[in-house]
Scaffold this motif. Structure first.
Motif, mmCIF file in Angstrom:
data_model
loop_
_atom_site.group_PDB
_atom_site.id
_atom_site.type_symbol
_atom_site.label_atom_id
_atom_site.label_comp_id
_atom_site.label_asym_id
_atom_site.label_seq_id
_atom_site.Cartn_x
_atom_site.Cartn_y
_atom_site.Cartn_z
ATOM 1 N N ARG A 1 6.353 7.542 -6.309
ATOM 2 C CA ARG A 1 5.814 8.140 -5.078
ATOM 3 C C ARG A 1 6.658 9.336 -4.645
ATOM 4 O O ARG A 1 6.137 10.416 -4.347
ATOM 5 N N ASP A 2 7.981 9.161 -4.604
ATOM 6 C CA ASP A 2 8.866 10.228 -4.156
ATOM 7 C C ASP A 2 8.839 11.411 -5.114
ATOM 8 O O ASP A 2 8.844 12.578 -4.692
ATOM 9 N N PHE A 3 8.830 11.125 -6.422
ATOM 10 C CA PHE A 3 8.753 12.195 -7.426
ATOM 11 C C PHE A 3 7.467 12.990 -7.226
ATOM 12 O O PHE A 3 7.472 14.229 -7.258
ATOM 13 N N ALA A 4 6.351 12.282 -7.038
ATOM 14 C CA ALA A 4 5.061 12.952 -6.883
ATOM 15 C C ALA A 4 5.032 13.824 -5.634
ATOM 16 O O ALA A 4 4.548 14.969 -5.675
ATOM 17 N N ILE A 5 5.548 13.316 -4.513
ATOM 18 C CA ILE A 5 5.552 14.099 -3.274
ATOM 19 C C ILE A 5 6.404 15.348 -3.440
ATOM 20 O O ILE A 5 6.024 16.442 -3.009
ATOM 21 N N GLN A 6 7.570 15.207 -4.072
ATOM 22 C CA GLN A 6 8.414 16.381 -4.330
ATOM 23 C C GLN A 6 7.675 17.403 -5.178
ATOM 24 O O GLN A 6 7.689 18.603 -4.894
ATOM 25 N N ALA A 7 7.016 16.927 -6.241
ATOM 26 C CA ALA A 7 6.324 17.842 -7.144
ATOM 27 C C ALA A 7 5.150 18.530 -6.451
ATOM 28 O O ALA A 7 4.891 19.721 -6.680
ATOM 29 N N LEU A 8 4.449 17.793 -5.607
ATOM 30 C CA LEU A 8 3.281 18.360 -4.926
ATOM 31 C C LEU A 8 3.664 19.378 -3.859
ATOM 32 O O LEU A 8 2.918 20.331 -3.598
ATOM 33 N N THR A 9 4.808 19.175 -3.220
ATOM 34 C CA THR A 9 5.204 20.050 -2.121
ATOM 35 C C THR A 9 6.120 21.187 -2.550
ATOM 36 O O THR A 9 6.196 22.201 -1.877
ATOM 37 N N ARG A 10 6.817 21.038 -3.681
ATOM 38 C CA ARG A 10 7.835 22.017 -4.048
ATOM 39 C C ARG A 10 7.536 22.767 -5.349
ATOM 40 O O ARG A 10 8.293 23.662 -5.722
ATOM 41 N N THR A 11 6.478 22.378 -6.060
ATOM 42 C CA THR A 11 6.142 23.045 -7.310
ATOM 43 C C THR A 11 4.633 23.299 -7.372
ATOM 44 O O THR A 11 3.879 22.768 -6.562
ATOM 45 N N GLN A 12 4.235 24.094 -8.339
ATOM 46 C CA GLN A 12 2.822 24.342 -8.595
ATOM 47 C C GLN A 12 2.364 23.624 -9.870
ATOM 48 O O GLN A 12 1.324 23.960 -10.434
ATOM 49 N N ARG A 13 3.140 22.640 -10.300
ATOM 50 C CA ARG A 13 2.793 21.918 -11.523
ATOM 51 C C ARG A 13 1.419 21.284 -11.370
ATOM 52 O O ARG A 13 1.120 20.651 -10.351
ATOM 53 N N PRO A 14 0.539 21.416 -12.381
ATOM 54 C CA PRO A 14 -0.790 20.813 -12.289
ATOM 55 C C PRO A 14 -0.731 19.309 -12.082
ATOM 56 O O PRO A 14 0.220 18.647 -12.520
ATOM 57 N N LEU A 15 -1.746 18.770 -11.433
ATOM 58 C CA LEU A 15 -1.782 17.335 -11.160
ATOM 59 C C LEU A 15 -1.710 16.528 -12.449
ATOM 60 O O LEU A 15 -1.045 15.484 -12.501
ATOM 61 N N LEU A 16 -2.380 17.007 -13.497
ATOM 62 C CA LEU A 16 -2.351 16.286 -14.766
ATOM 63 C C LEU A 16 -0.929 16.235 -15.324
ATOM 64 O O LEU A 16 -0.502 15.209 -15.856
ATOM 65 N N GLY A 17 -0.198 17.326 -15.192
ATOM 66 C CA GLY A 17 1.181 17.346 -15.669
ATOM 67 C C GLY A 17 2.065 16.369 -14.909
ATOM 68 O O GLY A 17 2.902 15.677 -15.494
ATOM 69 N N ILE A 18 1.874 16.321 -13.573
ATOM 70 C CA ILE A 18 2.642 15.363 -12.770
ATOM 71 C C ILE A 18 2.295 13.937 -13.187
ATOM 72 O O ILE A 18 3.170 13.079 -13.337
ATOM 73 N N SER A 19 1.022 13.688 -13.393
ATOM 74 C CA SER A 19 0.564 12.369 -13.827
ATOM 75 C C SER A 19 1.231 11.965 -15.140
ATOM 76 O O SER A 19 1.707 10.833 -15.290
ATOM 77 N N GLU A 20 1.301 12.908 -16.084
ATOM 78 C CA GLU A 20 1.936 12.617 -17.372
ATOM 79 C C GLU A 20 3.433 12.396 -17.213
ATOM 80 O O GLU A 20 4.013 11.505 -17.857
ATOM 81 N N ASP A 21 4.089 13.195 -16.367
ATOM 82 C CA ASP A 21 5.517 13.011 -16.119
ATOM 83 C C ASP A 21 5.811 11.606 -15.603
ATOM 84 O O ASP A 21 6.873 11.030 -15.899
ATOM 85 N N LEU A 22 4.889 11.063 -14.818
ATOM 86 C CA LEU A 22 5.088 9.755 -14.212
ATOM 87 C C LEU A 22 4.605 8.609 -15.088
ATOM 88 O O LEU A 22 4.696 7.449 -14.691
ATOM 89 N N GLY A 23 4.096 8.922 -16.259
ATOM 90 C CA GLY A 23 3.724 7.885 -17.208
ATOM 91 C C GLY A 23 2.374 7.241 -16.962
ATOM 92 O O GLY A 23 2.130 6.135 -17.466
ATOM 93 N N PHE A 24 1.483 7.909 -16.215
ATOM 94 C CA PHE A 24 0.158 7.343 -15.988
ATOM 95 C C PHE A 24 -0.745 7.621 -17.178
ATOM 96 O O PHE A 24 -0.599 8.643 -17.861
ATOM 97 N N GLU A 25 -1.696 6.737 -17.388
ATOM 98 C CA GLU A 25 -2.622 6.889 -18.515
ATOM 99 C C GLU A 25 -3.507 8.107 -18.342
ATOM 100 O O GLU A 25 -3.829 8.802 -19.308
ATOM 101 N N ASP A 26 -3.932 8.355 -17.116
ATOM 102 C CA ASP A 26 -4.794 9.510 -16.873
ATOM 103 C C ASP A 26 -4.681 9.900 -15.398
ATOM 104 O O ASP A 26 -4.028 9.229 -14.590
ATOM 105 N N LEU A 27 -5.346 10.999 -15.068
ATOM 106 C CA LEU A 27 -5.261 11.530 -13.707
ATOM 107 C C LEU A 27 -5.887 10.585 -12.694
ATOM 108 O O LEU A 27 -5.406 10.471 -11.553
ATOM 109 N N ALA A 28 -6.960 9.885 -13.095
ATOM 110 C CA ALA A 28 -7.616 8.961 -12.163
ATOM 111 C C ALA A 28 -6.665 7.840 -11.750
ATOM 112 O O ALA A 28 -6.623 7.443 -10.578
ATOM 113 N N CYS A 29 -5.899 7.319 -12.691
ATOM 114 C CA CYS A 29 -4.926 6.253 -12.375
ATOM 115 C C CYS A 29 -3.861 6.765 -11.411
ATOM 116 O O CYS A 29 -3.475 6.076 -10.462
ATOM 117 N N PHE A 30 -3.390 7.980 -11.661
ATOM 118 C CA PHE A 30 -2.395 8.584 -10.780
ATOM 119 C C PHE A 30 -2.957 8.759 -9.372
ATOM 120 O O PHE A 30 -2.304 8.431 -8.375
#
Length: 342
Positions: free
Chosen positions: A283-312
């Motif tokens: 949760r904290d990693f995702a909030i940091q990435a969403l507020t402080r970077t322009q990394r695509p949602l799919l990339g954040i999802s992969e960084d966090l080890g989710f199977e796909d964007l829907a799961c994230f």
């Protein structure tokens, strides 16, 4: 610093400042905090966002404890406090000066300490009800002491016990990182306990180090990792380095050289469990990435080890009450917070 805090800390910061309530949206915007988070279920902000908001209010009201007490602590008070304790030879003498300082500058609030059974007890003393949010004041003023004391001896002071003079709040899960140690609620006074052997530690900081310390305040006092003492902190640090590659309970247990059963038992002793620690980190990693970077949602999802964007997306909504896409949309139009506010 991949850590976030409950919106409790943001909402309650305005409690002692009635005039600031009307202008709250402007302050939030300048701190890059989306107003939608004020009413978002389980809303959270980064420590940097909260620290920026805090400093904005300090500067606006010329009060380093903004609206907390009947008498404001004018700008420069914290610097003067630190200068008064830096000349002490040991933490014991510094602690005496620290409590004396607040006895002089405040009528309605102070600290007192005692030593018993090899433990130092530092307690908050309310001489009259505070003007601001009582729970927030207790949390921040005890954390102020803990942060300054740890900084002075250049060593993290492990809290052995924290007593809270209030009922367990909804955001108490944050205390595992805010006050790592045993926590008791509904106690007569709010107090922190630590090993009395630390009282003889010499003061290692100098005036030359003070400027950097004050510029980082209060961000550096929130999250302190005790990975050498707490298994939950060790788990979080492992996840920060290896989440996508080895983020299962079996992987983490093996990396920490223990069985899954032992890991589960030791986390339970700290009042948590593996999935909770993992979800809090993600949760904290995702909030940091969403507020402080322009990394695509799919990339954040992969960084966090989710199977796909829907799961994230489902997980993030369960953690915060909002989808990651909505969270990012609400913050992209806001200005970036300044790195430091003089």
């Amino acid at each position: 610093m991949t850590v976030t805090v409950s919106m409790h800390f943001v909402n309650e910061l305005f409690r002692g400042l009635p005039a600031a309530e009307d202008a709250r949206g402007g302050y939030l915007e300048r701190a890059a905090i989306s107003p939608f988070l004020l009413t978002a279920p389980h809303g959270r902000v980064t420590v940097e966002q909260f620290a920026t908001l805090y400093r904005l209010l300090v500067n606006e009201y010329d009060d380093e404890t903004p609206g907390f007490f009947a008498r404001p602590l004018r700008s420069g008070t914290l610097k003067l406090l630190c200068l008064s304790v830096l000349e002490a030879p040991t933490l014991r003498v510094a602690l005496h000066r620290y409590t004396l300082f607040f006895r002089i500058v405040l009528d309605d609030f102070g600290y007192e300490y005692s030593v018993e059974d090899e433990l130092v007890r530092v307690a908050l003393v309310e001489r009259k009800p505070p003007a601001g949010s009582r729970i927030l004041i207790h949390e921040l003023m005890l954390k102020l002491f803990h942060g300054i004391a740890s900084w002075m001896i250049a060593r993290k002071i492990p809290p052995i016990l924290m007593e809270c003079a209030y009922t367990q709040p909804a955001h108490s899960a944050d205390y595992l990182y805010f006050y790592p140690g045993k926590v008791l609620f509904d106690r007569p006074e709010t107090a922190i306990y630590f090993d009395c052997g630390l009282l003889d530690q010499p003061i290692r900081q100098t005036k030359q180090h003070l400027g950097a310390f004050l510029r980082r305040a209060p961000a550096d006092w929130f999250y302190v990792s005790f990975a050498d003492r707490l298994v939950s902190h060790r788990v979080r640090e492992h996840l920060s380095r290896n989440l996508a590659a080895s983020g299962t309970v079996k992987d983490v247990a093996a990396a920490l050289h223990m069985s899954v059963r032992t890991l589960s038992r030791r986390l339970a002793a700290e009042g948590t469990h593996f999935q909770a620690v993992k979800d809090e980190f993600r949760r904290d990693f995702a909030i940091q990435a969403l507020t402080r970077t322009q990394r695509p949602l799919l990339g954040i999802s992969e960084d966090l080890g989710f199977e796909d964007l829907a799961c994230f997306s489902r997980a993030f909504k369960a953690w915060t009450g909002n989808s990651p896409a909505a969270y990012r949309r609400a913050t992209t139009s806001l200005p970036k917070p300044p790195d430091a506010i003089p």
